[in-house]
Design a protein around this motif. Sequence first.
Motif, mmCIF file in Angstrom:
data_model
loop_
_atom_site.group_PDB
_atom_site.id
_atom_site.type_symbol
_atom_site.label_atom_id
_atom_site.label_comp_id
_atom_site.label_asym_id
_atom_site.label_seq_id
_atom_site.Cartn_x
_atom_site.Cartn_y
_atom_site.Cartn_z
ATOM 1 N N PHE A 139 0.810 -1.227 0.000
ATOM 2 C CA PHE A 139 0.000 0.000 0.000
ATOM 3 C C PHE A 139 0.836 1.266 0.000
ATOM 4 O O PHE A 139 0.377 2.322 -0.427
ATOM 5 C CB PHE A 139 -0.962 0.004 1.181
ATOM 6 C CG PHE A 139 -0.305 -0.288 2.508
ATOM 7 C CD1 PHE A 139 0.336 0.694 3.225
ATOM 8 C CD2 PHE A 139 -0.335 -1.573 3.037
ATOM 9 C CE1 PHE A 139 0.940 0.427 4.440
ATOM 10 C CE2 PHE A 139 0.263 -1.862 4.257
ATOM 11 C CZ PHE A 139 0.903 -0.859 4.962
ATOM 12 N N VAL A 140 2.075 1.200 0.478
ATOM 13 C CA VAL A 140 2.918 2.394 0.507
ATOM 14 C C VAL A 140 3.205 2.910 -0.903
ATOM 15 O O VAL A 140 3.473 4.102 -1.101
ATOM 16 C CB VAL A 140 4.247 2.084 1.242
ATOM 17 C CG1 VAL A 140 5.121 1.132 0.427
ATOM 18 C CG2 VAL A 140 4.997 3.369 1.557
ATOM 19 N N LEU A 141 3.110 2.041 -1.909
ATOM 20 C CA LEU A 141 3.352 2.478 -3.284
ATOM 21 C C LEU A 141 2.302 3.470 -3.760
ATOM 22 O O LEU A 141 2.574 4.294 -4.641
ATOM 23 C CB LEU A 141 3.407 1.263 -4.218
ATOM 24 C CG LEU A 141 4.603 0.330 -4.008
ATOM 25 C CD1 LEU A 141 4.494 -0.881 -4.915
ATOM 26 C CD2 LEU A 141 5.914 1.078 -4.247
ATOM 27 N N MET A 142 1.089 3.407 -3.201
ATOM 28 C CA MET A 142 0.083 4.404 -3.551
ATOM 29 C C MET A 142 0.460 5.754 -2.975
ATOM 30 O O MET A 142 0.273 6.796 -3.622
ATOM 31 C CB MET A 142 -1.296 3.975 -3.046
ATOM 32 C CG MET A 142 -2.426 4.899 -3.484
ATOM 33 S SD MET A 142 -2.606 5.026 -5.284
ATOM 34 C CE MET A 142 -3.340 3.432 -5.639
ATOM 35 N N TRP A 143 1.011 5.779 -1.766
ATOM 36 C CA TRP A 143 1.466 7.037 -1.190
ATOM 37 C C TRP A 143 2.542 7.660 -2.084
ATOM 38 O O TRP A 143 2.501 8.853 -2.376
ATOM 39 C CB TRP A 143 2.060 6.835 0.204
ATOM 40 C CG TRP A 143 1.270 5.988 1.149
ATOM 41 C CD1 TRP A 143 0.003 5.515 0.974
ATOM 42 C CD2 TRP A 143 1.712 5.506 2.409
ATOM 43 N NE1 TRP A 143 -0.368 4.758 2.062
ATOM 44 C CE2 TRP A 143 0.652 4.737 2.964
ATOM 45 C CE3 TRP A 143 2.882 5.641 3.144
ATOM 46 C CZ2 TRP A 143 0.738 4.111 4.195
ATOM 47 C CZ3 TRP A 143 2.975 5.025 4.390
ATOM 48 C CH2 TRP A 143 1.920 4.276 4.898
ATOM 49 N N LEU A 144 3.508 6.839 -2.512
ATOM 50 C CA LEU A 144 4.602 7.349 -3.329
ATOM 51 C C LEU A 144 4.105 7.805 -4.706
ATOM 52 O O LEU A 144 4.552 8.829 -5.227
ATOM 53 C CB LEU A 144 5.671 6.265 -3.493
ATOM 54 C CG LEU A 144 6.362 5.819 -2.194
ATOM 55 C CD1 LEU A 144 7.322 4.668 -2.468
ATOM 56 C CD2 LEU A 144 7.098 6.981 -1.545
ATOM 57 N N GLY A 145 3.186 7.025 -5.299
ATOM 58 C CA GLY A 145 2.640 7.401 -6.596
ATOM 59 C C GLY A 145 1.934 8.739 -6.540
ATOM 60 O O GLY A 145 2.098 9.593 -7.433
#
Length: 501
Positions: free
Chosen positions: A31-37
Amino acid sequence: MRFSSLRAGQCALLAASGAVTVFAYAPVRAFVLMWLGLAVLIALTGKAETGKRAAWQGYAWGLGYFCANIYWIFISLHTFGGMPAWMAAGCVFLLAMYLALFPALGAWLGHTLGRTPWLRTAITLPATFILSEWLRGWLFTGFPWATVGTSQIPMTPLSGFAPIVGVYGIGLILALSAGVLVTFARKPAAWASVLAVWLAGWGLSYVAWTQPVGQPVSVSLAQGAIPQDEKWAQAHYLDNLRIYLHLTRQAKGDIVILPETAIPSFLSDTPDWYLEYLRAAVEPRALVTGVPLTGPHKDEYYNSVMLLTDANLPIYSKHHLVPFGEFVPVPALFGWMYHYLNMPLDGFTPGASKQAPFSIGKTTKLAPNICYEDVYGREIINALPQATMLVNVSNLAWFDGSWAAWQQTQMSQARALETGRWMLRATNTGMTAIINEKGQLMKVLPERQRAVLEGTAQNYSGETPYARWGDWAALASGGLLLLLAWLFGRKYQTGTSKAIV
């Protein structure tokens, strides 16, 4: 040349940061990849020279995002639909191009409304991005697949906000968190404020918005694992009937549920002896099954679910049909596609927007939804507060071998959280699952395994705030933030002008 290369590099970075978000969803759940995106999107569009430039950047991000998140449509069009590979890939890309217009709109509007760079990145861009996402889920019947907020369910503390503001509200909080940290990364107060909001979500996850009713109910969810190329083949018709009859006879639960179109023929064309065998296999228990129905008028038929063991034969007919799959929008424009597709049934008639749940036993009021209807939180709540339990029946064999079943299961988890209800999923090839009112997977069958998932589920009563307000709380919050940002930006500019004078 250097400037053009820089712009191309930015677009490539934006497309890649959008595409990588596919790993934020199930089954990977990073889920952290959505924050980064979102951080990359907000940071670059916030620095764009013009609103037009910001729109193109948002479009690049959206193109990567949707190509990665809806790739499985290619499988249904080519592998099972029979469309040539080049044409199927082209159709998926065209759909991604259309869907990318919404983050482009959000980027343009956020840049235009944000009168200062910090207002853009901290408030207006996050707000307009989520508002445009809501528009994507509504316009032209909507396509809310891969909403930002869903990526956080049920793993992060933001899940605690789902019963209040739904997935769009979660998406807004996530986007604002990313925007604030991008804007004020060196200020401890920014990190503290984001942490406080997330801790509030963690605390809200312990709030009981709904109440259990009666004792747990035993349920049996059948998964026939019938390949799509056999499901509608006349040569396999009797074999397919036998598979679900055999699974029904194995089932032990008080409520037995078969998936979407488990009976692969219209009810009027199904042998009476088969229906009697199904009833006899479970009585006096309840049997719910998917079966297509014909209507009273010519060319009128429905994708339906029936409570077969009730003498009154209660029916739920699918309301939100799949464009191009169950009906052809603007036939004069898109009708050509069906010359290349092997579709067993198309041109369904939609059911009513509000339909009564099935009454089973003393306490269970079971509200069905079919296929990707569980993507629409605003429509699922139409069954509340009467419904005490939700059930989704699907046939995802069309996308076999992809992550589509995992992604849809995560959306079912979101619906369970928003409504405070257990969600039962009975599917043909997966994922067949039992989900509790907190959005947690209690039991799951492996994909493509022919079996019956046995378990218990709890009825619940009451209404969550989201069940009362729907998406209005998230929309109002986004609109209020834009208004405040506009007023503050206007005051800031006026003050600056006076200081210069």
